[in-house]
Scaffold this motif. Sequence first.
Motif, PDB file in Angstrom:
ATOM      1  N   ALA A  16       0.828  -1.207   0.000  1.00  0.00           N
ATOM      2  CA  ALA A  16       0.000   0.000   0.000  1.00  0.00           C
ATOM      3  C   ALA A  16       0.863   1.258   0.000  1.00  0.00           C
ATOM      4  O   ALA A  16       0.612   2.209  -0.747  1.00  0.00           O
ATOM      5  CB  ALA A  16      -0.926  -0.003   1.213  1.00  0.00           C
ATOM      6  N   ILE A  17       1.892   1.243   0.847  1.00  0.00           N
ATOM      7  CA  ILE A  17       2.811   2.389   0.881  1.00  0.00           C
ATOM      8  C   ILE A  17       3.496   2.562  -0.465  1.00  0.00           C
ATOM      9  O   ILE A  17       3.630   3.672  -0.988  1.00  0.00           O
ATOM     10  CB  ILE A  17       3.851   2.202   2.003  1.00  0.00           C
ATOM     11  N   GLY A  18       3.947   1.434  -1.042  1.00  0.00           N
ATOM     12  CA  GLY A  18       4.609   1.504  -2.347  1.00  0.00           C
ATOM     13  C   GLY A  18       3.698   2.046  -3.430  1.00  0.00           C
ATOM     14  O   GLY A  18       4.133   2.822  -4.288  1.00  0.00           O
ATOM     15  N   GLY A  19       2.412   1.643  -3.398  1.00  0.00           N
ATOM     16  CA  GLY A  19       1.472   2.146  -4.400  1.00  0.00           C
ATOM     17  C   GLY A  19       1.294   3.649  -4.315  1.00  0.00           C
ATOM     18  O   GLY A  19       1.270   4.347  -5.340  1.00  0.00           O
ATOM     19  N   VAL A  20       1.189   4.162  -3.088  1.00  0.00           N
ATOM     20  CA  VAL A  20       1.042   5.608  -2.903  1.00  0.00           C
ATOM     21  C   VAL A  20       2.301   6.339  -3.349  1.00  0.00           C
ATOM     22  O   VAL A  20       2.241   7.382  -4.024  1.00  0.00           O
ATOM     23  CB  VAL A  20       0.724   5.924  -1.426  1.00  0.00           C
ATOM     24  N   VAL A  21       3.466   5.783  -2.989  1.00  0.00           N
ATOM     25  CA  VAL A  21       4.738   6.416  -3.377  1.00  0.00           C
ATOM     26  C   VAL A  21       4.885   6.438  -4.900  1.00  0.00           C
ATOM     27  O   VAL A  21       5.350   7.440  -5.478  1.00  0.00           O
ATOM     28  CB  VAL A  21       5.921   5.662  -2.725  1.00  0.00           C
ATOM     29  N   MET A  22       4.503   5.356  -5.573  1.00  0.00           N
ATOM     30  CA  MET A  22       4.599   5.306  -7.037  1.00  0.00           C
ATOM     31  C   MET A  22       3.705   6.368  -7.684  1.00  0.00           C
ATOM     32  O   MET A  22       4.124   7.054  -8.634  1.00  0.00           O
ATOM     33  CB  MET A  22       4.216   3.917  -7.539  1.00  0.00           C
ATOM     34  N   THR A  23       2.484   6.532  -7.175  1.00  0.00           N
ATOM     35  CA  THR A  23       1.576   7.544  -7.726  1.00  0.00           C
ATOM     36  C   THR A  23       2.114   8.949  -7.490  1.00  0.00           C
ATOM     37  O   THR A  23       2.094   9.798  -8.394  1.00  0.00           O
ATOM     38  CB  THR A  23       0.181   7.407  -7.086  1.00  0.00           C
ATOM     39  N   ALA A  24       2.615   9.188  -6.280  1.00  0.00           N
ATOM     40  CA  ALA A  24       3.173  10.507  -5.960  1.00  0.00           C
ATOM     41  C   ALA A  24       4.394  10.804  -6.825  1.00  0.00           C
ATOM     42  O   ALA A  24       4.571  11.929  -7.310  1.00  0.00           O
ATOM     43  CB  ALA A  24       3.535  10.572  -4.477  1.00  0.00           C
ATOM     44  N   SER A  25       5.244   9.793  -7.028  1.00  0.00           N
ATOM     45  CA  SER A  25       6.443   9.988  -7.861  1.00  0.00           C
ATOM     46  C   SER A  25       6.049  10.313  -9.294  1.00  0.00           C
ATOM     47  O   SER A  25       6.654  11.191  -9.940  1.00  0.00           O
ATOM     48  CB  SER A  25       7.311   8.725  -7.826  1.00  0.00           C
ATOM     49  N   SER A  26       5.035   9.610  -9.803  1.00  0.00           N
ATOM     50  CA  SER A  26       4.556   9.884 -11.158  1.00  0.00           C
ATOM     51  C   SER A  26       4.017  11.305 -11.279  1.00  0.00           C
ATOM     52  O   SER A  26       4.261  11.998 -12.285  1.00  0.00           O
ATOM     53  CB  SER A  26       3.479   8.871 -11.533  1.00  0.00           C
ATOM     54  N   ASP A  27       3.302  11.761 -10.272  1.00  0.00           N
ATOM     55  CA  ASP A  27       2.777  13.132 -10.278  1.00  0.00           C
ATOM     56  C   ASP A  27       3.911  14.150 -10.321  1.00  0.00           C
ATOM     57  O   ASP A  27       3.858  15.148 -11.059  1.00  0.00           O
ATOM     58  CB  ASP A  27       1.906  13.369  -9.037  1.00  0.00           C
ATOM     59  N   LEU A  28       4.945  13.899  -9.535  1.00  0.00           N
ATOM     60  CA  LEU A  28       6.074  14.841  -9.495  1.00  0.00           C
ATOM     61  C   LEU A  28       6.808  14.878 -10.836  1.00  0.00           C
ATOM     62  O   LEU A  28       7.209  15.941 -11.315  1.00  0.00           O
ATOM     63  CB  LEU A  28       7.041  14.444  -8.374  1.00  0.00           C
ATOM     64  N   ILE A  29       6.995  13.700 -11.421  1.00  0.00           N
ATOM     65  CA  ILE A  29       7.732  13.631 -12.691  1.00  0.00           C
ATOM     66  C   ILE A  29       6.968  14.317 -13.819  1.00  0.00           C
ATOM     67  O   ILE A  29       7.552  15.041 -14.642  1.00  0.00           O
ATOM     68  CB  ILE A  29       8.018  12.156 -13.062  1.00  0.00           C
ATOM     69  N   HIS A  30       5.652  14.127 -13.860  1.00  0.00           N
ATOM     70  CA  HIS A  30       4.849  14.655 -14.965  1.00  0.00           C
ATOM     71  C   HIS A  30       4.157  15.975 -14.636  1.00  0.00           C
ATOM     72  O   HIS A  30       3.418  16.510 -15.465  1.00  0.00           O
ATOM     73  CB  HIS A  30       3.795  13.623 -15.386  1.00  0.00           C
ATOM     74  N   GLY A  31       4.384  16.493 -13.435  1.00  0.00           N
ATOM     75  CA  GLY A  31       3.762  17.755 -13.055  1.00  0.00           C
ATOM     76  C   GLY A  31       2.252  17.667 -12.956  1.00  0.00           C
ATOM     77  O   GLY A  31       1.552  18.632 -13.262  1.00  0.00           O
ATOM     78  N   GLU A  32       1.736  16.529 -12.541  1.00  0.00           N
ATOM     79  CA  GLU A  32       0.301  16.320 -12.445  1.00  0.00           C
ATOM     80  C   GLU A  32      -0.120  16.206 -10.985  1.00  0.00           C
ATOM     81  O   GLU A  32       0.720  16.142 -10.082  1.00  0.00           O
ATOM     82  CB  GLU A  32      -0.107  15.055 -13.208  1.00  0.00           C
ATOM     83  N   ALA A  33      -1.427  16.151 -10.761  1.00  0.00           N
ATOM     84  CA  ALA A  33      -1.963  15.971  -9.416  1.00  0.00           C
ATOM     85  C   ALA A  33      -3.103  14.960  -9.490  1.00  0.00           C
ATOM     86  O   ALA A  33      -4.213  15.284  -9.943  1.00  0.00           O
ATOM     87  CB  ALA A  33      -2.456  17.296  -8.842  1.00  0.00           C
ATOM     88  N   SER A  34      -2.824  13.743  -9.103  1.00  0.00           N
ATOM     89  CA  SER A  34      -3.844  12.698  -9.142  1.00  0.00           C
ATOM     90  C   SER A  34      -4.916  12.952  -8.099  1.00  0.00           C
ATOM     91  O   SER A  34      -4.657  13.564  -7.048  1.00  0.00           O
ATOM     92  CB  SER A  34      -3.212  11.327  -8.895  1.00  0.00           C
ATOM     93  N   SER A  35      -6.109  12.469  -8.360  1.00  0.00           N
ATOM     94  CA  SER A  35      -7.225  12.635  -7.430  1.00  0.00           C
ATOM     95  C   SER A  35      -7.057  11.716  -6.231  1.00  0.00           C
ATOM     96  O   SER A  35      -6.318  10.721  -6.293  1.00  0.00           O
ATOM     97  CB  SER A  35      -8.536  12.314  -8.140  1.00  0.00           C
ATOM     98  N   PRO A  36      -7.737  12.038  -5.121  1.00  0.00           N
ATOM     99  CA  PRO A  36      -7.695  11.129  -3.961  1.00  0.00           C
ATOM    100  C   PRO A  36      -8.109   9.706  -4.328  1.00  0.00           C
ATOM    101  O   PRO A  36      -7.575   8.736  -3.773  1.00  0.00           O
ATOM    102  CB  PRO A  36      -8.684  11.765  -2.984  1.00  0.00           C
ATOM    103  N   TYR A  37      -9.044   9.579  -5.265  1.00  0.00           N
ATOM    104  CA  TYR A  37      -9.488   8.251  -5.693  1.00  0.00           C
ATOM    105  C   TYR A  37      -8.326   7.461  -6.280  1.00  0.00           C
ATOM    106  O   TYR A  37      -8.174   6.253  -6.023  1.00  0.00           O
ATOM    107  CB  TYR A  37     -10.608   8.376  -6.724  1.00  0.00           C
ATOM    108  N   GLU A  38      -7.466   8.123  -7.087  1.00  0.00           N
ATOM    109  CA  GLU A  38      -6.329   7.437  -7.696  1.00  0.00           C
ATOM    110  C   GLU A  38      -5.342   6.961  -6.632  1.00  0.00           C
ATOM    111  O   GLU A  38      -4.765   5.873  -6.740  1.00  0.00           O
ATOM    112  CB  GLU A  38      -5.627   8.365  -8.695  1.00  0.00           C
ATOM    113  N   TYR A  39      -5.171   7.805  -5.608  1.00  0.00           N
ATOM    114  CA  TYR A  39      -4.256   7.406  -4.530  1.00  0.00           C
ATOM    115  C   TYR A  39      -4.818   6.210  -3.766  1.00  0.00           C
ATOM    116  O   TYR A  39      -4.088   5.271  -3.423  1.00  0.00           O
ATOM    117  CB  TYR A  39      -4.014   8.579  -3.574  1.00  0.00           C
ATOM    118  N   VAL A  40      -6.124   6.242  -3.480  1.00  0.00           N
ATOM    119  CA  VAL A  40      -6.753   5.122  -2.784  1.00  0.00           C
ATOM    120  C   VAL A  40      -6.681   3.862  -3.629  1.00  0.00           C
ATOM    121  O   VAL A  40      -6.398   2.761  -3.131  1.00  0.00           O
ATOM    122  CB  VAL A  40      -8.220   5.458  -2.437  1.00  0.00           C
ATOM    123  N   LYS A  41      -6.905   4.014  -4.946  1.00  0.00           N
ATOM    124  CA  LYS A  41      -6.842   2.874  -5.855  1.00  0.00           C
ATOM    125  C   LYS A  41      -5.426   2.283  -5.876  1.00  0.00           C
ATOM    126  O   LYS A  41      -5.252   1.055  -5.826  1.00  0.00           O
ATOM    127  CB  LYS A  41      -7.246   3.316  -7.258  1.00  0.00           C
TER     128      LYS A  41
END
Length: 305
Positions: free
Chosen positions: A31-56
């Motif tokens: 679960a921690i790894g999934g959140v870290v991967m989403t956050a890292s992707s957001d930082l790299i691409h300059g995006e902001a995923s929704s809370p739903y994406e983080y939960v997913k």
Amino acid sequence: MAIVGAVALTVATFGAGAVIGAAAVGAALGAIGGVVMTASSDLIHGEASSPYEYVKSAAQGAVIGAVCGAIFGPVAGIGGGAVVPLTGGQTTVGLGSAMFMGGSSGYIDYSLRELWDGRTPDGGKALESFALGAALGGAFSVGSSWLAKGAERVNGVLKRGASSRVEGTSQALKIPQGLTKEQFEKVSAMIREKVGHLSDDIVVQGSRAKGTAKPTSDIDFAIRVSPEKFDELIKDSFSKVKPPNPGSAKEKTMLHAIETGKIQSGEAKLSKFREQLQQELGMDVDISIIKIGGPFDNPPFTPIK
């Protein structure tokens, strides 16, 4: 079905408790790894995923982590095992196992994520995931071994300091309880002649040194050696010719000796000498090789004469 079968095999081999514990650890890390991967992707691409994406991502990582943990965790000692520093061939086998488990976990993790997202896993990328997992597994195994040995050395230094302070307070008797001065001098000479080549730090410990022994208590002679010398004696006692067979009684005895920091008289080939000491003193005797700083290295000590 293959994954279900693998989990069932692990349960049958290690028990449900070990599998559940490892699965829980795997789920948390996933679960921690999934959140870290989403956050890292957001930082790299300059995006902001929704809370739903983080939960997913967290849920996806938890499920995959639980599956990998249930399959591979008990083998690696996750969820209840202990890190035990090994020697020689045991270390090589442990490193190979860690790399295989890391690679297999990476392969399964990649395949499950692709299937989760409705894609067919790519064979080449699956192999890349296996290679990366194997590298990480090997690095973790080596790093854990170094950390365990480092912690062991620090603990040994602290215990030696504590031991010297306790010995300096004269809490140990000068003559072990229940022995006359003449008896203690005679058995001291016998012990130095027999095992003095192993160490010049040979002591009585336990109730006979503290003065709290009962009439039926044994007397504990400890041949105290450094961690490095202890490792040498482990090899001499258990794998001088060849390492013990995996899963054999001899291997289990060796691993217990490593974990407890104590080589019993039988494994140290001192059984007959122990019987001689018992006849001389008229009481039960325990004489063992003790690793300085280990679990059985407990002051106060009465040094032999």
